[in-house]
Motif scaffolding. Structure first.
Motif, short mmCIF file in Angstrom:
data_model
loop_
_atom_site.label_atom_id
_atom_site.label_comp_id
_atom_site.label_asym_id
_atom_site.label_seq_id
_atom_site.Cartn_x
_atom_site.Cartn_y
_atom_site.Cartn_z
N ILE A 88 -67.35 28.74 52.19
CA ILE A 88 -66.57 27.60 51.70
C ILE A 88 -67.31 26.33 52.10
O ILE A 88 -67.63 26.13 53.28
N GLN A 89 -67.58 25.48 51.14
CA GLN A 89 -68.13 24.16 51.44
C GLN A 89 -66.98 23.16 51.45
O GLN A 89 -66.14 23.15 50.55
N ILE A 115 -65.45 19.03 52.36
CA ILE A 115 -65.77 17.61 52.42
C ILE A 115 -65.44 17.12 53.82
O ILE A 115 -64.30 17.22 54.28
N SER A 116 -66.43 16.60 54.51
CA SER A 116 -66.25 16.20 55.91
C SER A 116 -65.37 14.96 56.02
O SER A 116 -65.53 13.99 55.27
N ASN A 117 -64.39 15.03 56.90
CA ASN A 117 -63.56 13.87 57.24
C ASN A 117 -63.30 13.93 58.74
O ASN A 117 -62.38 14.57 59.21
N HIS A 118 -64.15 13.28 59.49
CA HIS A 118 -64.18 13.39 60.95
C HIS A 118 -62.82 13.09 61.55
O HIS A 118 -62.15 12.12 61.19
N GLY A 119 -62.42 13.94 62.49
CA GLY A 119 -61.17 13.74 63.19
C GLY A 119 -59.99 14.47 62.59
O GLY A 119 -58.97 14.64 63.24
N ASN A 120 -60.13 14.90 61.32
CA ASN A 120 -59.04 15.63 60.66
C ASN A 120 -59.44 17.10 60.55
O ASN A 120 -60.42 17.42 59.88
N PRO A 121 -58.69 18.01 61.18
CA PRO A 121 -59.06 19.42 61.14
C PRO A 121 -58.79 20.08 59.78
O PRO A 121 -59.22 21.21 59.55
N VAL A 122 -58.09 19.38 58.90
CA VAL A 122 -57.78 19.92 57.56
C VAL A 122 -58.77 19.31 56.58
O VAL A 122 -58.76 18.11 56.32
N LYS A 123 -59.65 20.16 56.01
CA LYS A 123 -60.74 19.67 55.17
C LYS A 123 -60.51 20.06 53.70
O LYS A 123 -60.14 21.19 53.41
N LYS A 124 -60.78 19.11 52.82
CA LYS A 124 -60.72 19.40 51.39
C LYS A 124 -61.87 20.32 51.01
O LYS A 124 -63.02 20.09 51.40
N VAL A 125 -61.56 21.38 50.26
CA VAL A 125 -62.59 22.33 49.84
C VAL A 125 -63.34 21.79 48.63
O VAL A 125 -62.74 21.31 47.67
N LYS A 126 -64.66 21.90 48.70
CA LYS A 126 -65.51 21.44 47.60
C LYS A 126 -65.94 22.61 46.72
O LYS A 126 -65.83 22.54 45.49
N THR A 127 -66.45 23.69 47.34
CA THR A 127 -66.90 24.85 46.56
C THR A 127 -66.65 26.15 47.32
O THR A 127 -66.56 26.16 48.55
N PHE A 128 -66.55 27.25 46.58
CA PHE A 128 -66.56 28.61 47.11
C PHE A 128 -67.82 29.29 46.61
O PHE A 128 -68.21 29.12 45.45
N THR A 129 -68.45 30.09 47.47
CA THR A 129 -69.61 30.89 47.05
C THR A 129 -69.44 32.30 47.58
O THR A 129 -69.28 32.51 48.78
N GLU A 130 -69.45 33.28 46.70
CA GLU A 130 -69.30 34.68 47.10
C GLU A 130 -70.62 35.25 47.61
O GLU A 130 -71.65 35.13 46.95
N LYS A 131 -70.63 35.81 48.79
CA LYS A 131 -71.72 36.60 49.38
C LYS A 131 -73.12 36.21 48.87
O LYS A 131 -73.67 36.86 47.99
N SER A 141 -76.85 23.47 56.85
CA SER A 141 -76.26 22.24 56.31
C SER A 141 -75.11 21.72 57.17
O SER A 141 -74.86 20.52 57.24
N GLY A 142 -74.38 22.65 57.81
CA GLY A 142 -73.30 22.24 58.69
C GLY A 142 -71.98 21.98 58.01
O GLY A 142 -70.97 21.71 58.68
N ASP A 143 -71.92 22.01 56.67
CA ASP A 143 -70.63 21.77 56.00
C ASP A 143 -70.15 22.99 55.21
O ASP A 143 -69.41 22.88 54.25
N PHE A 144 -70.57 24.18 55.67
CA PHE A 144 -70.09 25.44 55.11
C PHE A 144 -69.45 26.27 56.22
O PHE A 144 -69.92 26.28 57.37
N VAL A 145 -68.41 26.98 55.88
CA VAL A 145 -67.77 27.93 56.80
C VAL A 145 -67.57 29.26 56.08
O VAL A 145 -67.59 29.32 54.84
N TRP A 146 -67.41 30.32 56.85
CA TRP A 146 -67.09 31.62 56.25
C TRP A 146 -65.66 31.63 55.74
O TRP A 146 -64.76 31.04 56.35
N ASN A 147 -65.46 32.30 54.66
CA ASN A 147 -64.11 32.48 54.09
C ASN A 147 -63.45 33.67 54.78
O ASN A 147 -63.86 34.81 54.58
N SER A 148 -62.43 33.43 55.57
CA SER A 148 -61.80 34.50 56.36
C SER A 148 -60.91 35.42 55.52
O SER A 148 -60.61 36.53 55.95
#
Length: 357
Positions: A159-160, A162-178, A190-197
């Motif tokens: 999941i990519q 959109i960074s908004n410092h200080g807010n733990p709830v982030k707007k999702v920009k894109t999903f990429t499968e495996k 890049s630092g702005d991607f996380v794994w989709n749990s």
């Protein structure tokens, strides 16, 4: 005080990447994979009972597993174990539970979780989940838990945000499968991607609106169920509904398309336990990276997973990154990262006889 959430546990998978330990008749979610004395399904229940009450649990599973679920989760009301007549992936599973709960409680908030994940740092997990529950209060919001990656992993979706410092709830920009390994490295760097749990939080009303907008065929099939749920003809209705919908994941069907998708970032020792390799990563290892759950003697062997009955002596020489395991009537020796071949393994084994799968 906020109402407690309903908990939806998705427990209908076949766990083919854990073959031969996981079999069609008793997949991995019903097994004590971690050696804790509790199955993965029971561990999931134990984790979420601290957030809710037993009468607010719904388990969606394949029809053949009904008795297993009832045996393993006797506290869950029988009418809240929802059986699927056909395997139609997670979108249909989520729709069935969401419409069923909406009929009972139109103001319901849902946590949707797979039955087979490992979470090591539960205190941190509960803190993250509390943030997600609060974020889901806003209408139409669909929340997914994102896991901070510690390595480039090709077995997870990304999941990519959109960074908004200080807010733990982030707007999702894109999903990429495996992604492939090159792309996975780029994502992690890049630092702005996380794994989709694969864990989600939302109001029943919010996800139903999303079904109506992005998967109208599913919405149409299950809206009719509002007059059948809890009635003697519910089983007949679900057979019809499942026959009308496509085999599609909730990620592809809704999360990749919806506008109001947010992720709450988590770091709580998570693994989806999707394969022998992912299990190997969670286990204690010897000095050469081997996980040995066997009576074994190893020579020049590194980064292997050996799981064999202690009644046999296993002698291994010269292997690296291999899985050696037996279960009942099957002995399997293959590359530890060879999970993409497992469907082929199972298919070929089935040709040899149904009792091998």
């Amino acid at each position: 005080m906020q109402k407690k959430p309903y908990i939806v546990i998705m427990a209908g998978g076949i766990g083919s990447r854990f073959w031969p330990y996981s079999r069609n008749g008793r997949p991995k979610q019903f097994l004590d994979i971690l050696g804790t004395g509790r199955t993965l399904l029971q561990m999931t229940y134990d984790r979420f009972i601290k957030l809710s009450d037993k009468y607010m649990f719904y388990v969606v599973t394949f029809k053949e597993y009904l008795n297993i679920v009832q045996d393993q989760l006797p506290d869950v009301p029988a009418e809240q174990i929802l059986t699927e007549p056909l395997r139609r992936n997670t979108a249909t599973c989520v729709a069935y539970a969401s419409y069923r709960i909406f009929q009972k409680d139109p103001e319901a908030k849902l946590i949707v979780t797979p039955a087979d994940h490992l979470i090591i740092q539960e205190k941190s997990f509960y803190s993250t989940m509390e943030i997600a529950l609060q974020a889901a209060e806003l209408d139409d919001r669909l929340i997914t838990l994102g896991i901070r990656p510690n390595r480039p992993e090709t077995g997870y979706g990304y999941i990519q945000y959109i960074s908004n410092h200080g807010n733990p709830v982030k707007k999702v920009k894109t999903f990429t499968e495996k992604p492939n390994i090159k792309l996975a490295k780029t994502f992690v760097e890049s630092g702005d991607f996380v794994w989709n749990s694969g864990m989600f939080v939302w109001k029943a009303n919010s996800i139903i609106k999303a079904f109506e907008k992005y998967m109208p065929d599913v919405a149409e099939a299950f809206e009719e169920g509002l007059t059948h749920f809890g009635k003697p003809d519910e089983e007949e209705f679900t057979r019809k509904a499942y026959s009308l919908v496509k085999n599609i994941s909730i990620d592809y069907g809704i999360m990749e398309k919806a506008d109001e998708v947010y992720t709450v970032l988590g770091d709580f020792g998570w693994s989806d336990l999707g394969s022998w390799l992912s299990l190997h990563e969670t286990k204690e290892k010897d000095d050469l990276g081997n996980v040995v759950d066997a009576n074994a003697v190893l020579y020049e062997t590194k980064n292997c997973y050996v799981k064999v009955s202690p009644e046999k002596l296993v002698v291994i020489e010269g292997l690296e990154n291999f899985l050696v395991t037996e279960s009942e009537n099957v002995l399997l020796i293959c590359k530890l990262n060879g999970e993409k071949k497992f469907r082929e393994f199972v298919s070929e084994a089935k040709k040899k006889g149904e009792d091998y799968v």
